[in-house]
Scaffold this motif. Structure first.
Motif, PDB file in Angstrom:
ATOM      1  N   THR A   7       0.838  -1.199   0.000  1.00 39.43           N
ATOM      2  CA  THR A   7       0.000   0.000   0.000  1.00 39.43           C
ATOM      3  C   THR A   7       0.869   1.243   0.000  1.00 39.43           C
ATOM      4  O   THR A   7       2.017   1.218   0.475  1.00 39.43           O
ATOM      5  CB  THR A   7      -0.955   0.008   1.216  1.00 39.43           C
ATOM      6  N   TYR A  95      -3.255  -1.399  -2.903  1.00 38.41           N
ATOM      7  CA  TYR A  95      -4.231  -0.449  -2.367  1.00 38.41           C
ATOM      8  C   TYR A  95      -3.513   0.872  -2.113  1.00 38.41           C
ATOM      9  O   TYR A  95      -2.305   0.889  -1.879  1.00 38.41           O
ATOM     10  CB  TYR A  95      -4.824  -0.929  -1.029  1.00 38.41           C
ATOM     11  N   THR A 223      -9.065  -5.765   3.199  1.00 35.88           N
ATOM     12  CA  THR A 223      -8.134  -5.977   2.081  1.00 35.88           C
ATOM     13  C   THR A 223      -7.977  -7.474   1.831  1.00 35.88           C
ATOM     14  O   THR A 223      -8.178  -8.288   2.722  1.00 35.88           O
ATOM     15  CB  THR A 223      -6.748  -5.377   2.369  1.00 35.88           C
TER      16      THR A 223
END
Length: 642
Positions: A7, A95, A223
């Motif tokens: 991320t 993400y 997630t």
């Protein structure tokens, strides 16, 4: 088995991005002491320059472990001048965490980041920071986010009936399931997030560690790990040098695995390093989903793809060019230093003119230029300055044309016909092959397409790069006896220029310049001055919006007019005004005729980019001017307008 997630934290400058990184690392128990950006002890701001300025300039990596996940956390620069580095990081994220300041709301740059995330298909979690500051209102901030970014940015801080209704409403199939009384599973919500149909929003204060535990728990819960192919593929997203000058290629493995001492793109990897802040450990191999810094590679570049992964070109590009003033430094030492920095950031476009003994660089803005000077001082002990830059103009076309290039000195032969068509704004230059193998052999076609892609084609108004043009190979002619390597390249380059000269004659060329999207916030007493300034700068603006005793003006204006406006705003508002701008893209130049006249560029005299062709008669080659090439060409015109 723990899931692996990559991320990145992205945000407008001062939104609290690095502070959130520190809070997440501290909240997960991965660091013992909570660093502060303004104290210069933030775990992820590892460079001296960052400690001094209190801003993130480079992307950094840290490891964060939760109950269910091993998270690779990438912090990115927040200042718009370094947006290109942020964009490079986006290409390897599973993400993104977008930080919105509750006090600033959705800024112009936050919208730019949102568009980049959309372009890269990155699922997004939103953390609204500074919610503890007096005067902020959670409901108002959420409404602003939904209005400015997406109505499917949903409050995930409370999982009640309204929450599930909102989630279900984002997808027809899920809504039907919900209305039928079926349970919405966690996996359903995870899939909607991955598909960018919903965007979880959390609230808190990174500085006070408020909402951090809830955000970590939510990120853990919502997630899911990507599924990777067993076939090797990877992407390089960053080049840097360690304190010993060792070149590091930062690579995300997108399939299969990568081992040390193996070859990648024709070069042998020496060492694979896994970094956590400043520290690293060497590893023998890395698997899909992991990030590694490889040594021993000299030709890699940000955006490069390996295996089944294609190369990615940045959409954010510099719009200003500056000339280096070496002061008392050796110009060649400056060149070598800038080449190293240009290796790390190809967007600098470092150019050296042997004839003029001049060094030029391209930058996004003044802050990047200041940082560049400091980098040259700190890393290379070079004290230099940069002189007032010029705008990077581009050129495009208003209607289609067939361009012809012919190259036939003695014992050489090639003719190329190309179709030049206008493309969408900010689409760059794209190429297509529409030529039959009965007309040109596969080898000759390959030579032409390679020539088209290997050169930055220049326009004939100022001699600046063309853009927003589609170039299609229509046909041409070769000779089994006389066509040799390089003939088709020469004919191709001339065909592009010949077509552009045809359009110039018809007044069908357009000069483009970069424009800013801006947001200006001033007290009401300064509104009149601000609106007059924008009109004077040939800008456009929406209806001003009043917010208490402040007024917000949003619009767009040419970079050439607005590039120094921040200093003027500080001056006439005595530091009270807030001005921010991001590059919108290239639009028609507001004073094209003035710029063309000032440059006085003669395309026919530009011998390196000639529009003329060479034909052979009576055993000798001779030049045919561009306007006479169509009637002299050997291959017939194929475009219907001719």
């Amino acid at each position: 088995m723990m899931k692996k997630i990559t991320t990145g934290i992205v945000a407008h400058v001062d939104a609290g991005k690095t502070t959130l990184s520190e809070a997440l690392l501290y909240g997960a128990g991965n660091i013992r002491n909570l660093g502060r950006v303004d104290n210069g002890d933030a775990f992820l701001d590892t460079q001296q320059l960052e400690k001094k300025r209190g801003i993130t300039i480079f992307s950094h990596e840290a490891k964060l472990t939760t109950d269910d996940a091993e998270i690779t956390l990438l912090d990115t620069p927040g200042h718009v001048d370094f947006a290109f580095q942020t964009e490079e990081v986006l290409s390897v994220l599973d993400y993104a965490i977008l930080v919105i300041s509750a006090t600033d709301g959705v800024t112009s740059y936050a919208k730019t980041l949102w568009n980049l995330l959309e372009k890269n298909h990155v699922p997004v979690f939103i953390f609204v920071n500074k919610i503890d500051i007096a005067g902020t209102n959670k409901g108002q901030v959420l409404t602003d986010i939904q209005k400015s970014l997406s109505e499917n940015c949903l409050d995930f801080s409370q999982e009640d009936q309204t929450f599930y209704e909102n989630v279900a409403s984002a997808d027809d199939q899920l809504l039907e399931k919900y209305l039928n009384g079926e349970e919405i599973m966690n996996s359903d919500i995870q899939n909607l997030i991955v598909q960018r149909k919903i965007y979880p929003v959390y609230f808190g204060s990174a500085l006070k560690l408020t909402g951090i535990t809830e955000f970590l728990a939510g990120f853990d819960k919502w997630t899911k790990e990507k599924e990777y192919s067993p076939d090797f593929s990877a992407r390089c997203f960053k080049i840097s040098h360690d304190k010993n000058g060792e070149r590091l290629s930062w690579i995300k493995i997108l399939g299969g695995k990568l081992q040390a001492k193996t070859e990648l793109a024709g070069e042998k990897i020496n060492q694979l390093r896994e970094y956590n802040g400043k520290k690293f450990t060497t590893v023998v191999k890395v698997n899909a989903g992991e990030i590694v810094a490889a040594t021993g590679l000299t030709k890699t570049y940000p955006g490069q793809g390996f295996g089944a992964t294609y190369a990615k070109e940045a959409s954010l590009k510099p719009v200003l060019t500056y000339k280096l003033n070496p002061l008392d430094e050796d110009i060649h030492a400056c060149l070598m230093a800038l080449k190293t920095l240009g290796d790390e950031n190809p967007q600098l476009h470092v150019t050296w003119s042997e004839h003029l003994q001049e060094l030029r660089v391209q930058v996004m803005g003044k802050i990047q230029l200041e940082i560049l000077k400091q980098l040259l001082q700190e890393r290379f002990t070079l004290t230099v300055d940069f002189e007032q830059g010029s705008i990077l103009y581009k050129e495009t076309i208003a209607q289609p044309v067939e361009g012809v290039g012919h190259f036939e000195p003695l014992r050489h032969y090639a003719e190329v016909h190309l179709l030049l068509e206008p493309g969408p704004r900010n689409s760059g230059v794209v190429f297509e092959n529409n030529c039959s193998l009965e007309v040109l052999t596969k080898n000759w076609q390959h030579q032409i397409m390679t020539a088209l892609k290997s050169k930055e084609h220049l326009g004939v108004l100022l001699g600046t790069p063309i853009t927003d043009v589609k170039i299609t190979l229509l046909g041409g002619k070769g000779s089994i006896v006389h066509s040799v390597g390089g003939d088709f390249r020469e004919a191709t380059y001339r065909a592009v220029r010949q077509g552009l000269m045809e359009l110039k004659e018809q007044d069908q060329l357009i000069l483009l310049e970069p424009w800013y999207d801006f947001r200006l916030e001033v007290s009401q007493e300064h509104v009149g001055r601000a609106l007059n300034d924008i009109q004077r700068m040939s800008g456009q603006f929406n209806s001003p919006e009043n917010k208490g005793d402040r007024t917000i003006i949003e619009g767009s204006a040419p970079v050439s007019e607005m590039q120094d406006y921040a200093a003027q705003v500080r001056g006439y508002t005595h530091g009270d005004g807030i001005f921010e701008c991001v590059v919108k893209g290239y639009l028609s130049c507001h004073n094209a005729q003035e710029i063309i006249k000032q440059k006085n560029y003669d395309p026919v005299s530009d011998l390196e980019n000639t529009p003329n062709s060479v034909f052979c008669s009576h055993g000798a080659g001779h030049t045919v001017t561009w306007d006479k090439v169509p009637e002299t060409a050997h291959y017939p015109y194929t475009y219907p307008l001719k």
